[in-house]
Design a protein around this motif. Structure first.
Motif, PDB file in Angstrom:
ATOM      1  N   ASP A 127       0.829  -1.213   0.000  1.00  0.00           N
ATOM      2  CA  ASP A 127       0.000   0.000   0.000  1.00  0.00           C
ATOM      3  C   ASP A 127       0.860   1.258   0.000  1.00  0.00           C
ATOM      4  OD1 ASP A 127      -2.256  -1.518  -0.014  1.00  0.00           O
ATOM      5  OD2 ASP A 127      -2.637  -1.359   2.146  1.00  0.00           O
ATOM      6  N   LYS A 130       2.461   1.814  -3.368  1.00  0.00           N
ATOM      7  CA  LYS A 130       1.487   2.331  -4.323  1.00  0.00           C
ATOM      8  C   LYS A 130       1.259   3.824  -4.114  1.00  0.00           C
ATOM      9  CE  LYS A 130      -3.293   1.637  -5.766  1.00  0.00           C
ATOM     10  NZ  LYS A 130      -4.562   0.958  -5.465  1.00  0.00           N
ATOM     11  N   GLU A 131       1.114   4.192  -2.844  1.00  0.00           N
ATOM     12  CA  GLU A 131       0.832   5.583  -2.504  1.00  0.00           C
ATOM     13  C   GLU A 131       2.006   6.496  -2.877  1.00  0.00           C
ATOM     14  OE1 GLU A 131      -0.021   6.045   1.677  1.00  0.00           O
ATOM     15  OE2 GLU A 131       0.685   8.119   1.536  1.00  0.00           O
ATOM     16  N   LYS A 133       4.342   5.754  -5.037  1.00  0.00           N
ATOM     17  CA  LYS A 133       4.823   5.453  -6.389  1.00  0.00           C
ATOM     18  C   LYS A 133       6.308   5.123  -6.393  1.00  0.00           C
ATOM     19  CE  LYS A 133       1.414   8.412  -8.767  1.00  0.00           C
ATOM     20  NZ  LYS A 133       0.350   7.421  -8.626  1.00  0.00           N
ATOM     21  N   ASN A 152      -0.420  -4.010  -7.204  1.00  0.00           N
ATOM     22  CA  ASN A 152      -0.372  -2.641  -7.724  1.00  0.00           C
ATOM     23  C   ASN A 152       0.836  -2.464  -8.614  1.00  0.00           C
ATOM     24  OD1 ASN A 152       1.938  -1.249  -6.285  1.00  0.00           O
ATOM     25  ND2 ASN A 152       0.778  -2.009  -4.514  1.00  0.00           N
ATOM     26  N   LYS A 153       0.845  -1.365  -9.321  1.00  0.00           N
ATOM     27  CA  LYS A 153       1.835  -1.134 -10.360  1.00  0.00           C
ATOM     28  C   LYS A 153       3.287  -1.179  -9.859  1.00  0.00           C
ATOM     29  CE  LYS A 153       3.168   2.229 -13.861  1.00  0.00           C
ATOM     30  NZ  LYS A 153       2.947   3.571 -14.390  1.00  0.00           N
ATOM     31  N   TYR A 154       3.508  -0.817  -8.607  1.00  0.00           N
ATOM     32  CA  TYR A 154       4.883  -0.665  -8.136  1.00  0.00           C
ATOM     33  C   TYR A 154       5.374  -1.862  -7.322  1.00  0.00           C
ATOM     34  CZ  TYR A 154       3.900   3.927  -9.861  1.00  0.00           C
ATOM     35  OH  TYR A 154       3.538   4.955 -10.679  1.00  0.00           O
ATOM     36  N   THR A 155       4.498  -2.851  -7.134  1.00  0.00           N
ATOM     37  CA  THR A 155       4.852  -4.004  -6.311  1.00  0.00           C
ATOM     38  C   THR A 155       5.107  -5.238  -7.179  1.00  0.00           C
ATOM     39  OG1 THR A 155       3.574  -3.184  -4.448  1.00  0.00           O
ATOM     40  CG2 THR A 155       4.018  -5.542  -4.488  1.00  0.00           C
TER      41      THR A 155
END
Lengths: 418, 293
Positions: A127, A130-131, A133, A152-155
């Protein structure tokens, strides 16, 4: 709200000035170079508790080896010239992990967080990533939610997950002819998830769960004898006892399994999740014949062994799969930065997505674009009998390589990267 | 029926550990009015001590069984003299905090030297097999543990009820003020009794080493259950804590044997029983209300 607007204005002005003013970084690569001139790794894990031996401080050593290899490979052409490694202890607590992750990204200028065992803590860090970025490679947490509803995109999820463990051990053991299972699992998120995955894998392979018991977690007395007594009395008698316990509880259960002589009574042992350090602590004698799924093994081939020698020089022990995966994740991150010419998160993600990789850890590896699951070959392993152990730490033989495509689940429909 | 007998026997073994630990706590609480929170850490030291004796000194389990309780009893006596006694006049809370702090120190000291990974420890060769008990077979080592625990409890009972020393200790344990008023030198017995209680915890630890995971935190969770056992038996009641220890072990094993969704209950059960007992008999099953001083 006003501060936020001011902040955005300040940032965009800075960007404009850097971009247009010609005073940007001297990097030859296109794309804008590095934020603050260096790449900083953040190793966030358990440094004093139950998981401190299987990853812990030695994961930092693994990351340092990756940095050294990157420098050697690219020399003067390296986009990254300066490195930093920050580390924090999340004590396996989700709230601590949450706070430490934010601190690493914001105050320690960390570009990528690595490791993070304990599923609940790992999900919190996802989380945060993601927040903010910022990139996050999870190595040592098992939950499939990281590439499912919490993706999510960054994980990116690296080494293993509950599906891979269940599919490897559950399916292969059942196909070998051990059809009847008795499963004992710790009654919390990880154990419940493992029980479901194992039951599904066993049943899909034509096996049957003849009994399942939830053991209290934490088990205050450290005693599992009730379940062990029960095992041979079930009808039909189970061929194999599948244990989903981890750490000290696994140690206690295996000790007692031997004490009750269950193997002599025809009930084999399959372990849901086990690390090299667990075998070292229990001794191969206690575990001889036990099967489990390994994400990587240090003595699998010469490449692994060479790395294991380097690692042992630095850390004093042979690497677990978590150590090797931390090394690999750090290296692949640097490769992506090198290719992108910048450590800007979106550019790096673009480089990583869909990439096929072969390195020390990732054999037939692929970084899936759909859900950011990093798939690779896994291994069905069996603990050697003490007589077969020729050198310390060389405790298992690999029974079968499970091809990457078979080892991991297909992308989950619950995952919508954003 | 055979299954029931097996689980019953197993429950008694689990109860044996609880009884030994509760007995030590009860003796210490009775005499000193100290709630010894470090009891779990001492249990851990007993197990770890056995491991260290084996791997670093080369002494077998049998030596550990004699040496560790003795060494820990001496440690307990020193502890009582050096710190516990100094806080005796203050609010009992001070000694509670002291022993709690001691737990943290002991755990971390062991952790920093040996890590958190569990250390291997095997049962002695002669006890590593199973014993044929007619209807079923059972690990020989567990039979030995049960035998040891019963022997120790009977021994303590004999000491307390049949010897002069026992009479003094019993009087001082159950009615400290009255005993002092009758001219019994309670103070003389405080230190050895504290050491004795600590030694019992050490003994339980050595007995646990071959069958449980030997690691720095092994006593931390267990101690809460042992406290509940002592409260159920009746604070300060020596017989009560032993009986409650075995009873809780039995009930836990039976409930666990019921099946998948009973696990949580088996863990909470001890506290449910405690709450029930306290509602019915506020001083515990075998405890007596404190006589007004």
């Amino acid at each position: 709200m006003r501060t936020k607007a001011l902040f955005v204005m300040f940032c965009s002005t800075t960007l404009l000035v850097t971009a247009c003013g010609g005073g940007g970084p001297q990097s030859t690569a296109a794309g804008g170079g590095l934020s603050d001139g260096k790449v900083v790794f953040g190793v966030l894990n358990d440094q004093s508790g139950a998981y401190s031996q299987l990853s812990g401080k030695n994961s930092i050593k693994a990351v340092e080896l990756a940095i050294a290899d990157y420098q050697e490979k690219y020399g003067d052409k390296a986009v990254v010239k300066e490195f930093g490694v920050e580390t924090a202890d999340h004590q396996n607590k989700p709230d601590v992990a949450n706070a430490k992750a934010a601190e690493l990204y914001d105050r320690k200028a960390v570009d990528v967080i690595l490791d993070v065992p304990t599923s609940s803590a790992a999900l919190k860090v996802a989380d945060v990533a993601k927040e903010k970025k910022k990139l996050y490679f999870n190595i040592s947490a098992a939950t499939t939610d990281l590439t499912g509803k919490s993706c999510n995109k960054y994980t990116f999820h690296y080494a293993y997950d509950t599906y891979m463990l269940a599919n490897g051990t559950g399916r292969n053991t059942t196909e070998e002819g051990k059809k009847n299972w008795y499963i004992v699992y710790p009654d919390y998120a990880f154990g419940q998830d493992m029980e479901k995955s194992f039951s599904a894998a066993v049943e899909a392979a034509g096996g049957k769960i003849v009994g399942r018991d939830a053991a209290p977690f934490p088990n205050t007395s450290g005693d599992f004898s009730t379940y062990l007594l029960k095992a041979p009395t079930l009808t039909p008698k189970p061929d194999v006892l599948g244990t989903m316990q981890a750490g000290a509880e696994l140690v206690a259960l295996v000790k007692q399994y031997n004490e009750f002589k269950l193997r002599d009574k025809g009930v084999g042992l399959a372990v849901g999740l086990m690390f090299l350090t667990d075998i070292h602590s229990l001794t191969p004698a206690a575990l001889a014949g036990t099967t489990y799924t390994d994400a990587w093994y240090w003595n699998y081939d010469l490449t692994n062994r060479t790395f294991a020698d380097r690692f042992q020089k630095a850390a004093g022990v042979r690497p677990t799969f978590a150590h090797a995966a931390n090394y690999s994740a750090a290296l692949q991150y640097l490769e992506a930065v090198q290719a992108a010419g910048t450590d800007g998160s979106d550019a790096v993600v673009k480089q990583l997505e869909g990439k096929t990789v072969n390195d020390l850890f990732l054999r037939n590896g692929k970084i899936r674009a759909e859900d950011h699951r990093v798939v690779h070959d896994a291994y069905l392993a069996q603990v050697k009998a003490p007589a077969e152990v020729a050198e310390e730490w060389d405790y298992v033989k690999i029974l079968r390589t499970i091809p990457a495509a078979e080892a991991f689940r297909t992308p989950s429909p619950d995952c919508h990267l954003s | 029926m055979v299954n029931f007998l097996q689980h019953t026997f197993n429950g008694l073994v689990g109860g044996a550990f609880l009884a030994l630990l509760a007995l030590g706590l009860a003796v210490i609480f009775g005499m000193l009015r100290v709630v010894n929170f470090a009891h779990g850490a001492i249990y851990m030291l007993g197990a770890f001590g056995a491991y260290v004796l084996l791997t670093e000194v080369g002494l077998s389990f049998w030596w550990a069984l004699v040496v560790m309780p003795g060494v820990l009893a001496l440690f307990g006596m020193a502890l009582e003299r050096l710190v516990v006694a100094r806080l005796a006049r203050l609010d009992p809370l001070y000694n509670f905090l002291l022993t709690f702090g001691l737990t943290l120190i002991l755990q971390d000291a062991v952790k920093s030297r040996y890590g958190v990974q569990s250390s291997p420890y095997d049962a002695p060769e002669i006890l590593s097999g199973t014993l044929d008990l007619g209807a079923f077979d059972f690990p020989a080592y567990r039979v030995f543990v049960l035998f040891m625990a019963i022997a120790v409890c009977v021994g303590v009972w004999w000491l307390l009820s049949r010897t002069r020393v026992g009479m003094v200790v019993r009087a001082a344990t159950e009615r400290p003020e009255l005993s002092t008023a009758l001219g019994i030198d309670v103070g003389r017995w405080v230190t050895p009794v504290f050491g004795f209680g600590i030694g019992l915890a050490g003994l339980a630890g050595v007995l646990a080493a071959p069958i449980r995971a030997v690691n720095p935190l092994m006593g931390a969770d267990l101690i809460i259950v042992v406290f509940a056992v002592v409260v159920i038996g009746g604070l300060g009641s020596i017989f009560g804590s032993v009986a409650a220890g075995f009873a809780i072990g039995l009930v836990q094993a039976w409930v666990q044997a019921l099946g998948e969704h009973w696990a949580l209950l088996s863990q909470v059960l001890v506290f449910l029983v405690m709450a029930g007992v306290l509602l019915w008999r506020p001083a515990g099953l075998f405890g007596r209300e404190e006589a007004p001083a």
